[in-house]
Design an enzyme around this catalytic site. Structure first.
Site, short mmCIF file in Angstrom:
data_model
loop_
_atom_site.label_atom_id
_atom_site.label_comp_id
_atom_site.label_asym_id
_atom_site.label_seq_id
_atom_site.Cartn_x
_atom_site.Cartn_y
_atom_site.Cartn_z
CG HIS A 46 -2.01 -0.97 1.16
ND1 HIS A 46 -3.16 -0.81 2.05
CD2 HIS A 46 -2.08 -2.34 0.49
CE1 HIS A 46 -3.90 -1.98 1.92
NE2 HIS A 46 -3.16 -2.79 0.98
CD GLU A 48 -2.21 4.00 2.94
OE1 GLU A 48 -3.37 4.39 3.34
OE2 GLU A 48 -1.74 3.40 2.17
CB CYS A 76 -6.99 -0.39 5.07
SG CYS A 76 -5.01 -1.00 5.07
CB CYS A 79 -2.23 2.01 5.93
SG CYS A 79 -1.83 0.91 4.44
#
Length: 150
Positions: A46, A48, A76, A79
Site C-alpha cells: 500500500h 502508506e 485501512c 496502514c
C-alpha cells in the site's frame, strides 16, 4: 496533499488503485509512495506502507516522531496500524473510505485507547479531488471490462 495526489496519479498510470502517500518532517519530504499491490504481487504494498518504509530508511529510525503522513484515502486497518507502530504524529487523509477506513469511518485505530500510541488525524482534506481520482479510475476500469466482454 497535492504531492500525495501526484503519487496517486502515478499509481493509476501503472494500473494500480490510485492511492498516494507522502510523509513530511520539518517541511521536508522524507518518504513517498503509491500503491504497487498488483505490480509487486504483494498485498502489503500500500502507498502508506511504502512511504513509511522509505521515511524510516531515510531517517535511519523506526520511530517517525515529528512526521505527518498525507494520504489520498483514509488508511485501512493495516496502514493505520503501521502509522501507530511508526509513531507518526499525524495522518492527514483525503477521501473517506466507507468500506475499510480505519480513521473513524469504519474503525478508529489511530485513536484507540488500547494501543500504546495515538496518532492525530484529519480526514476530508481535498476530499472531493481525492475521491474524483479514485472514482475516475474505477469508472475507466469498468468501461474497459465492458469492452472486453463484447
Amino acid at each position: 496533499m497535492a504531492l500525495a495526489l501526484r503519487e496517486a496519479r502515478k499509481a493509476a498510470r501503472t494500473g494500480e488503485v490510485p492511492i498516494g502517500a507522502v510523509i513530511v518532517k520539518d517541511g521536508e519530504i522524507v518518504g513517498r509512495g503509491f500503491n504497487r499491490i498488483e505490480s509487486g504481487r504483494d498485498p502489503t504494498l500500500h502507498a502508506e506502507i511504502i512511504a513509511i518504509r522509505r521515511a524510516a530508511k531515510k531517517l535511519g529510525a523506526r520511530r517517525l516522531v515529528g512526521c505527518t503522513m498525507y494520504v489520498t484515502v483514509e488508511p485501512c486497518s493495516m496502514c493505520a496500524g503501521a502509522a501507530v507502530l511508526a509513531r507518526l504524529d499525524a495522518v492527514v487523509a483525503g477521501a473517506e473510505s466507507d468500506k475499510s477506513g480505519a480513521c473513524g469511518s469504519v474503525k478508529d485505530i489511530l485513536a484507540s485507547d488500547s494501543l500504546n500510541h495515538r496518532v492525530e488525524y484529519t480526514v476530508g482534506v481535498s476530499g472531493q479531488e481525492c475521491a474524483a481520482v479514485l472514482s475516475g479510475f474505477f469508472k475507466g476500469l469498468r468501461a474497459r471490462r465492458g469492452e472486453e466482454g463484447k
